[in-house]
Design an enzyme around this catalytic site. Structure first.
Site, short mmCIF file in Angstrom:
data_model
loop_
_atom_site.label_atom_id
_atom_site.label_comp_id
_atom_site.label_asym_id
_atom_site.label_seq_id
_atom_site.Cartn_x
_atom_site.Cartn_y
_atom_site.Cartn_z
N SER A 503 0.84 -1.18 0.00
CA SER A 503 0.00 0.00 0.00
C SER A 503 0.89 1.25 0.00
CB SER A 503 -0.96 -0.04 1.19
OG SER A 503 -2.00 0.88 1.03
N ASP A 591 -8.57 -5.13 -6.15
CA ASP A 591 -8.27 -4.13 -5.13
C ASP A 591 -9.09 -2.85 -5.37
OD1 ASP A 591 -7.15 -2.36 -3.31
OD2 ASP A 591 -5.09 -2.93 -3.75
N HIS A 623 -6.75 -5.90 -1.65
CA HIS A 623 -5.65 -5.08 -1.14
C HIS A 623 -4.75 -5.93 -0.25
CE1 HIS A 623 -3.94 -1.12 -0.84
NE2 HIS A 623 -3.94 -1.15 0.48
#
Length: 681
Positions: A503, A591, A623
């Site tokens: 991320s 995602d 994610h």
């Protein structure tokens, strides 16, 4: 260089000669330490997430059933008599909770990582499971509250009417019947009391900050209750109401730096502070299960530590501190608060769940999450503070390879290859405790360093707000300063430092190999954004009500021409031609936060320029990687990739791609054994 002075006496010379021999033997010790199998570190745990039912009659946990994580239940009097009550056969269940009557288990599950969660209720008597939130494609449901004061129902927020807004429903968890409690008039979030009444609604304000409004009985917006300014947005938020609904407990950083535990008397408007720390925010609060009074609070600076607010639990916390190797994690409690499930969270051991009897002051082990690691050469984690170039203190964590630090001072006898592992968020933090990546990579021969760069939460609002406008700027400088510190301290080999993370950590990786291409030997980007404009323009609709106080304030609004130009300049994709080192990319095809286009763009640009990139996509993930086969396959590739880059030990990929959905879109040839693993899958 090490921060030490050697006195050149006969004794000093002898010590220097001895240390040279120790360095060689330490390197040998690191190479000869048992290689911990990836499956033991990264596969499904044997058990996890232990709980006790509110009536104290049942224990529950997550464990594999036919290789997939499910909920298991056993009588508290006979934990060996356990049975699986859920039957997930695909992604696995990653969280569960008891209903107040101790008759049902509540879980949440999405489809392929799309984060459009459904809420499920499972009857523990017969395993019957019903979807409490059947809805059209793209609807997201979240558990808003479960209360003993409202037996038989769970309060759920759903964006089935407006994709940006969550209406509140009470749903009967035994038959699925639902009742609309409040239609959302425009709130970005709700605060409810123990009667499942919506009491406050939050509205994000232009430029950042938020206002909290009272909610009328019919669910409409009432008068303003409190304002949270732009600087306090991440550090001030309500926790819970008192049982009578007359006090609001909250974490509050207004008129101070760190977030304190406080309460507001709704009748008088007066505010009282219950707990605070000068260096860190209040990180957790223990409330009584039925009176809802706060009993203790935790603060996490270098490590998490609990402070009692009531004499009733002070002795218990001291007892647990005296018995535990690591931090205290309070997982669940019975309604009478006499039995707790607690976790001993130490870096050198996977989490150990224990049943604590407060009456007898006794601990009974429930399970260790990964018993196969009991004799593995797990390494200590060293909490430390690194000063950034402007003097900002960065709480960080270092783990060293086995045998590299015989005296245990947190410095290897000779510099070793190093992985800078960057946390996501960025509004999150790294902390002390058992960490899979730290243990895995240390076992392969690397020092692992994690840094709470500016923007990380938990250290006060000043630490968060010093990141405004600093994506790819001072936030990245903090990481570079930490690497330079590790090199100067004799920890890291200057030419063998890798950067990786997921991320925001993936973004930091891309910034690392573009903005500072000579600092890192390679990078591992997991679901990281490459283009800040496409990142923010693709956010799911339910993020829109809070974007003003988060991404727009900290990075810029893509609708503003000047800000848009700055976003382009801060995007790694703009600087792809500066990349000099290999990059490994992992992406979840579903995602919703960092969509696949982010990885596609950087991979395509690197291939067009003939740069070495390995890109693996998982079409059934979001994610991150939840399914074990997907998780194991990517990390097998990561281990091989880092082995070629940094020279550490590598367990061959073998059959770790079997059963995964991995699509190697580019660069299989850059990781030894990857092409063969994919072709044989």
């Amino acid at each position: 260089m090490r921060s030490s002075i050697t006195t050149l006496t006969a004794v000093g010379i002898a010590m220097t000669m001895a240390s040279a021999g120790t360095a060689a033997s330490a390197k040998t010790a690191a190479q000869n330490a048992d290689l911990i199998p990836r499956e033991a570190l990264l596969g499904n745990p044997t058990k996890s997430q232990g709980r006790i039912s509110p009536d104290g009659k049942w224990l529950s946990w997550l464990a594999p059933k036919d290789g997939v994580m499910n909920v298991w239940v056993a009588p508290a009097a006979d934990p060996a008599d356990a049975r699986a009550v859920t039957d997930d056969a695909k992604r696995g269940i990653n969280s569960h909770m008891w209903t107040p009557d101790s008759l049902f288990i509540l879980t949440q599950q999405d489809k392929g990582g799309d984060e459009n969660f459904h809420v499920y209720a499972t009857d523990i008597a017969n395993g019957a499971t019903i979807d409490l939130t059947p809805a059209a494609e793209g609807v997201r449901a979240v558990i808003q509250n479960v209360s003993r004061e409202r037996p038989g129902v769970v309060l759920i927020g759903m964006n089935d009417r407006d994709p940006q807004l969550f209406d509140l429903y009470e749903v009967n968890y035994s038959n699925g019947e639902k009742r609309l409690v409040a239609e959302n008039p425009g709130f970005g979030g709700w605060v409810v009391d123990h009667q499942n009444r919506a009491r406050l609604g939050m509205i994000s304000q232009p430029g950042g900050g938020a206002d909290y409004f009272l909610v009328e009985p019919d669910g409409t917006q009432g008068e303003k209750f409190m304002s949270v300014g732009t600087d306090d947005f991440f550090n001030t938020q309500p926790f819970a109401f008192s049982k009578d609904g007359e006090r609001l407990y909250l974490g509050d950083s207004r008129n101070r730096n760190t977030s304190a535990l406080a309460y507001i008397d709704l009748t008088t408007g007066t505010q009282t502070t219950l707990g605070e720390h000068e260096n860190a925010d209040v990180s957790d609060v223990m409330f009584h299960p039925t009176t809802y009074e706060p009993l203790a609070y935790a603060v996490n600076y270098k490590k998490e530590d609990w402070t009692a607010l009531s004499d009733d639990v002070a002795g218990d916390l001291e007892f647990l501190k005296s018995r535990f190797k690591g931090q205290i994690n309070l997982a669940s409690a019975t309604d009478d608060n006499r039995k707790w499930v607690v976790v001993d969270d130490a870096a050198e051991q996977p989490g150990t769940y224990m049943l604590y009897d407060r009456d007898t002051k006794s601990l009974t082990e429930m399970f260790t999450t990964r018993p196969e690691l009991a004799d593995a050469p797990l390494q200590p984690m060293h909490p430390l503070v690194i000063k950034a170039r402007d003097g900002l203190e960065l709480v960080s964590y270092l783990t060293l390879p086995p045998g590299s630090d015989p005296d245990g001072d947190g410095r290897p006898d000779e510099a070793v290859p190093t992985l800078l592992w960057v946390h996501g968020g960025p509004w999150a933090r790294d902390g002390y405790g058992y960490d899979t990546v730290h243990q895995w990579m240390a076992n392969r021969g690397y020092a692992v360093l994690s840094v709470n760069y500016r923007g990380s939460t938990g250290f006060g609002k000043d630490h968060v707000n010093r990141a405004i406008g600093e994506w790819s700027g001072a936030m990245h400088d903090d990481l570079i300063d930490a690497v330079d510190w590790a090199i100067e301290e004799g920890i890291a080999q200057a030419d063998k430092v890798a950067i990786g993370g997921g991320s925001y950590g993936g973004y930091a990786t891309l910034v690392g190999v573009t903005f500072t291409p000579d600092k890192f030997a390679c990078g591992v980007d997991i679901v990281g954004p490459s283009n800040l404009i496409t990142l923010m323009e693709s956010f799911p609709p339910y993020w829109r009500p809070i974007l003003e106080g988060t991404f727009y304030r900290h990075i810029g609004d893509p609708a503003d021409a000047e800000a848009r130009a700055d976003l382009v300049a801060r995007s790694p994709l703009t600087h792809v031609d500066k990349i000099k080192v290999p990059l490994l990319i992992g992406q979840g095809g579903n995602d919703p936060r960092v969509t696949k286009i982010e990885s596609d763009q950087i991979s395509d640009a690197m291939q067009a320029k003939g740069l070495p990139v390995t890109y693996i996509n998982y079409p059934d993930e979001g994610h991150g990687f939840q399914e074990p086969a997907n998780r194991l396959s990517f990390f097998a590739a990561m281990e091989g990739f880092l082995g070629q880059c940094l020279g550490g030990r590598v367990e061959p990929i073998g059959d770790d791609f079997d059963g995964s959905s991995a699509e190697v879109i580019a660069g299989a040839e850059y990781v030894e054994g990857l092409a063969e693993a994919v072709s044989s899958d």
